[in-house]
Design a protein around this motif. Sequence first.
Motif, PDB file in Angstrom:
ATOM      1  N   THR A 170      24.342 104.410 -96.672  1.00 45.15           N
ATOM      2  CA  THR A 170      23.443 103.878 -97.751  1.00 45.15           C
ATOM      3  C   THR A 170      22.543 105.060 -98.345  1.00 45.15           C
ATOM      4  O   THR A 170      22.471 106.006 -97.910  1.00 45.15           O
ATOM      5  CB  THR A 170      22.792 102.635 -97.648  1.00 45.15           C
TER       6      THR A 170
ATOM      7  N   ALA B 249       9.651  98.778 -97.027  1.00 43.22           N
ATOM      8  CA  ALA B 249      11.111  98.367 -97.588  1.00 43.22           C
ATOM      9  C   ALA B 249      11.402  99.411 -98.819  1.00 43.22           C
ATOM     10  O   ALA B 249      12.712  99.562 -99.033  1.00 43.22           O
ATOM     11  CB  ALA B 249      11.133  97.160 -97.755  1.00 43.22           C
TER      12      ALA B 249
ATOM     13  N   VAL C 236      21.959  88.066-105.201  1.00 41.02           N
ATOM     14  CA  VAL C 236      21.747  89.062-104.320  1.00 41.02           C
ATOM     15  C   VAL C 236      21.976  90.314-105.018  1.00 41.02           C
ATOM     16  O   VAL C 236      22.672  90.575-105.941  1.00 41.02           O
ATOM     17  CB  VAL C 236      22.268  89.048-102.952  1.00 41.02           C
ATOM     18  N   GLY C 237      20.926  91.341-104.577  1.00 38.77           N
ATOM     19  CA  GLY C 237      21.332  92.687-104.795  1.00 38.77           C
ATOM     20  C   GLY C 237      20.085  93.258-105.755  1.00 38.77           C
ATOM     21  O   GLY C 237      19.890  94.441-105.618  1.00 38.77           O
TER      22      GLY C 237
ATOM     23  N   ARG D 121      23.095 100.592-104.370  1.00 42.86           N
ATOM     24  CA  ARG D 121      22.183 101.534-104.415  1.00 42.86           C
ATOM     25  C   ARG D 121      22.484 103.034-104.411  1.00 42.86           C
ATOM     26  O   ARG D 121      23.601 103.343-103.955  1.00 42.86           O
ATOM     27  CB  ARG D 121      21.348 101.467-102.929  1.00 42.86           C
TER      28      ARG D 121
ATOM     29  N   VAL E 211       9.925  90.104-106.016  1.00 40.05           N
ATOM     30  CA  VAL E 211      10.326  91.628-105.929  1.00 40.05           C
ATOM     31  C   VAL E 211      10.587  92.129-107.105  1.00 40.05           C
ATOM     32  O   VAL E 211      11.361  91.773-107.941  1.00 40.05           O
ATOM     33  CB  VAL E 211      11.686  91.349-105.139  1.00 40.05           C
TER      34      VAL E 211
ATOM     35  N   ILE F  51      26.695  96.000 -97.744  1.00 39.95           N
ATOM     36  CA  ILE F  51      26.249  95.287 -96.328  1.00 39.95           C
ATOM     37  C   ILE F  51      26.432  93.774 -96.556  1.00 39.95           C
ATOM     38  O   ILE F  51      26.749  92.983 -95.823  1.00 39.95           O
ATOM     39  CB  ILE F  51      24.728  95.444 -96.302  1.00 39.95           C
ATOM     40  N   THR F  52      26.436  93.395 -97.831  1.00 37.43           N
ATOM     41  CA  THR F  52      26.732  91.956 -98.102  1.00 37.43           C
ATOM     42  C   THR F  52      28.099  91.417 -97.628  1.00 37.43           C
ATOM     43  O   THR F  52      28.151  90.306 -97.386  1.00 37.43           O
ATOM     44  CB  THR F  52      26.353  91.583 -99.725  1.00 37.43           C
TER      45      THR F  52
ATOM     46  N   TRP G 227      17.096  90.993 -99.525  1.00 40.17           N
ATOM     47  CA  TRP G 227      17.282  91.997 -98.035  1.00 40.17           C
ATOM     48  C   TRP G 227      17.836  93.269 -98.531  1.00 40.17           C
ATOM     49  O   TRP G 227      18.063  93.745 -99.559  1.00 40.17           O
ATOM     50  CB  TRP G 227      18.031  91.136 -97.275  1.00 40.17           C
TER      51      TRP G 227
ATOM     52  N   GLU H 230      19.375  97.958 -94.477  1.00 39.90           N
ATOM     53  CA  GLU H 230      18.644  98.185 -93.286  1.00 39.90           C
ATOM     54  C   GLU H 230      18.320  96.775 -92.548  1.00 39.90           C
ATOM     55  O   GLU H 230      17.940  96.676 -91.317  1.00 39.90           O
ATOM     56  CB  GLU H 230      17.372  98.910 -93.579  1.00 39.90           C
TER      57      GLU H 230
HETATM   58  C1  WTA Z   1      17.064  95.259-103.901  1.00 37.97           C
HETATM   59  C2  WTA Z   1      21.424  94.527-100.767  1.00 37.97           C
HETATM   60  C3  WTA Z   1      15.107  91.818-105.822  1.00 37.97           C
HETATM   61  C4  WTA Z   1      15.814  95.737-103.415  1.00 37.97           C
HETATM   62  C5  WTA Z   1      21.861  93.274 -99.878  1.00 37.97           C
HETATM   63  C6  WTA Z   1      16.314  96.300-101.970  1.00 37.97           C
HETATM   64  C7  WTA Z   1      16.828  92.884-104.360  1.00 37.97           C
HETATM   65  C8  WTA Z   1      17.930  96.870-102.293  1.00 37.97           C
HETATM   66  C9  WTA Z   1      17.213  91.613-104.028  1.00 37.97           C
HETATM   67  C10 WTA Z   1      18.734  96.813-101.379  1.00 37.97           C
HETATM   68  C11 WTA Z   1      16.771  90.389-104.623  1.00 37.97           C
HETATM   69  C12 WTA Z   1      18.408  93.021-102.985  1.00 37.97           C
HETATM   70  N1  WTA Z   1      15.546  90.738-105.542  1.00 37.97           N
HETATM   71  N2  WTA Z   1      15.678  92.833-105.280  1.00 37.97           N
HETATM   72  N3  WTA Z   1      17.078  89.241-104.169  1.00 37.97           N
HETATM   73  N4  WTA Z   1      18.229  91.764-103.003  1.00 37.97           N
HETATM   74  N5  WTA Z   1      17.275  93.582-103.953  1.00 37.97           N
HETATM   75  O1  WTA Z   1      20.663  98.017 -99.175  1.00 37.97           O
HETATM   76  O2  WTA Z   1      15.473  96.880-104.131  1.00 37.97           O
HETATM   77  O3  WTA Z   1      22.482  97.549-101.109  1.00 37.97           O
HETATM   78  O4  WTA Z   1      15.527  97.056-101.494  1.00 37.97           O
HETATM   79  O5  WTA Z   1      21.266  95.596 -99.977  1.00 37.97           O
HETATM   80  O6  WTA Z   1      18.200  96.000-103.285  1.00 37.97           O
HETATM   81  O7  WTA Z   1      19.918  97.131-101.393  1.00 37.97           O
HETATM   82  P1  WTA Z   1      21.092  97.081-100.460  1.00 37.97           P
END
Ligand code: WTA
Length: 657
Positions: free
Chosen positions: A267, A502, A390-391, A530, A516, A314-315, A418, A421
């Motif tokens: 990532t 985080a 998500v995301g 990301r 968030v 990761i999802t 989430w 990590e």
């Molecule tokens: C963002 C994806 C707000 C956040 C599962 C985090 C979110 C990064 C949310 C992780 C949410 C993920 N509300 N922000 N519901 N879910 N994020 O590693 O900035 O691709 O740090 O994991 O996505 O991205 P990753």
Amino acid sequence: MTENETAAVFSAQERRFPPSPDFALQAIAQPGIYQEAKADRLTFWANQANLLHWHKPFNHVLDWTNAPFARWFHDGQLNVAYNCLDRHVLEGRGNRVAIHFEGEPGDTKTYTYAELTIAVKKAANALTALGVGQGDVVAIYLPMIPEAVISMLAVARIGAIHSVVFGGFSAEALHTRIDDAQAKLVITADGGFRRGKPSALKPAVDEALSDGKCPSVTHVLVVKRTGEATGWNDSLDIAWEDAMAAASAEHEAQAYDAENPLFILYTSGTTGKPKGILHTSGGYLTQAAYTHRNVFDLHPETDVYWCTADVGWITGHSYVVYGPLANGATQVIYEGTPDSPHPGRWWEIIQKYKVSILYTAPTAIRSFMKGGREVPDAFDLSSLRLLGSVGEPINPEAWMWYRDVIGGGKCPIVDTWWQTETGAIMISPLPGITNLKPGSAQLALPGIEMAVVNDDGRVLEPGHGGYLVITQPWPSMLRGIWQNPERYQEGYWSRFPTRYFAGDGAKLDNDGDLWVLGRVDDVMNVSGHRLSTAELESALVAHEWVAEAAVVGATDDLTGQTPVAFVILRTDKVAEAGSDENVNNVLRNHVTKEIGAIAKPRQIMVVPELPKTRSGKIMRRLLRDVAEQRDIGDTTTLADVGVMSLITGKLAAGAAD
Ligand code: WTA
């Protein structure tokens, strides 16, 4: 939007949506779950771990003596694939559908748990025959086809480690990841179908391995999906079909330690080099299964679940493969794009398979909003009973649209926060318990301890904004960064010692609900994916025309953020580079080649200088102002105040041309 919906949006921040009594009554998670976890967190997690089958039961729940390197259930042994497959068959669920696969061209394939188990056993035997064993890394570069799931589970079954690389990444990105992990085997396909056309994958593997660039790789297994001709290297390439045909369907799953590595997933961080996030077995699977069951209220006998994420993220790991299969869910996997061959494809799939739980990303919801409600309205979506997001933060407008148009006003929405990590969901409402609040991810799940802190690490009271931290270890936490323990400590545990940082900002409202707010570091979030500004910058400066580059994530209505780049050209290359338009085209394609199409900047602007502080740090905040066409903010810390007028002057002149 109707007038009613618009009114709802305006009051969204004050609105609450309590669970319906019917939903609450049948919900898996009942209100007592919060108290149960609070009363004794470790016992609570031990109980969740017992959702799994342990070949050797554990006595220890958590070993945190070597913090921040955790061990969970470390004296227990299990087999991850056995938990996702064999035990369902042995317990009489072999005829249940595990996967309804829908290919983009409309071809379909169904796997029951019994059939999926056989496929994974064969694949495990095939991998063993190729010399893959415990601790070896297998890179997986596949489209969203059942073989992606089968490969991951086969690797897990033999105690090896998978490193899935998203099919949208370029040959160069694939090469870096194969090399960093020293992968022994690559599993790929000739290609997949996207937007009605075959889209090749194998050539990228060939390029990544060309000229002996990845000496660790001994074989490439190639799945036939599109049937298009590809290059073939007799000394490396093996047809997946041949390997499977030669493999026995008998395979007894061995037990591995709970802390046996399960996968690496790369990532973006704040530097140019992607980091290999390491996850292990027992704790990861425990939290993936627990969250999948409670957050999505999974009733495996009756639900049809669909998570639209690709296994490259990761999802896709936690909520296409491990969580749902550990829980014996029936799920849909779709290969292609949402609008192919028509804009209603997703809704047609929901109608066809009677999907009851849908998990997707805000960026997708916003693009459907743009397309208008007539598209989903033409399909029967009445099977849906729960929606997930998500995301990235989901804006209240998109939340309301998702609820009204897709969920028919009756489905709870779980906004799940989430990270790669964290391995599994950390913050989310629990449907059937939580009064939902559009736009807020709301509460840490039972068993998870989080806080919002200020600059000095002081825990903030409700009503304040600051940094999101995790205050206690959790079972599916990363165990480190592949080959780089210092970067793990430095990157996550040094900003606020003893707490995991985080990288997100968050606000705690007066009810104690979390909002968030997005990244506070140099990481962008483009369509829920990301990307680091540094990664793009290093791709840009790798081009011979570019002397310096700065990238910012500009706000974008559809994708959340979009990369915008500023480059200074090398003086001796200015003539060769030609017009700004040419530079823009050439460098955008260059980024696509270096990283992949997801990283392609919206625009690349040629500038004479970059705004820097006296210590030489690029002031991205100011560049963001330019990219978002705002007035330039405070420039007092700039080393050379004239720089911004040079940049804006040049851009204004460009606009006038
Ligand atoms: C963002 C994806 C707000 C956040 C599962 C985090 C979110 C990064 C949310 C992780 C949410 C993920 N509300 N922000 N519901 N879910 N994020 O590693 O900035 O691709 O740090 O994991 O996505 O991205 P990753």
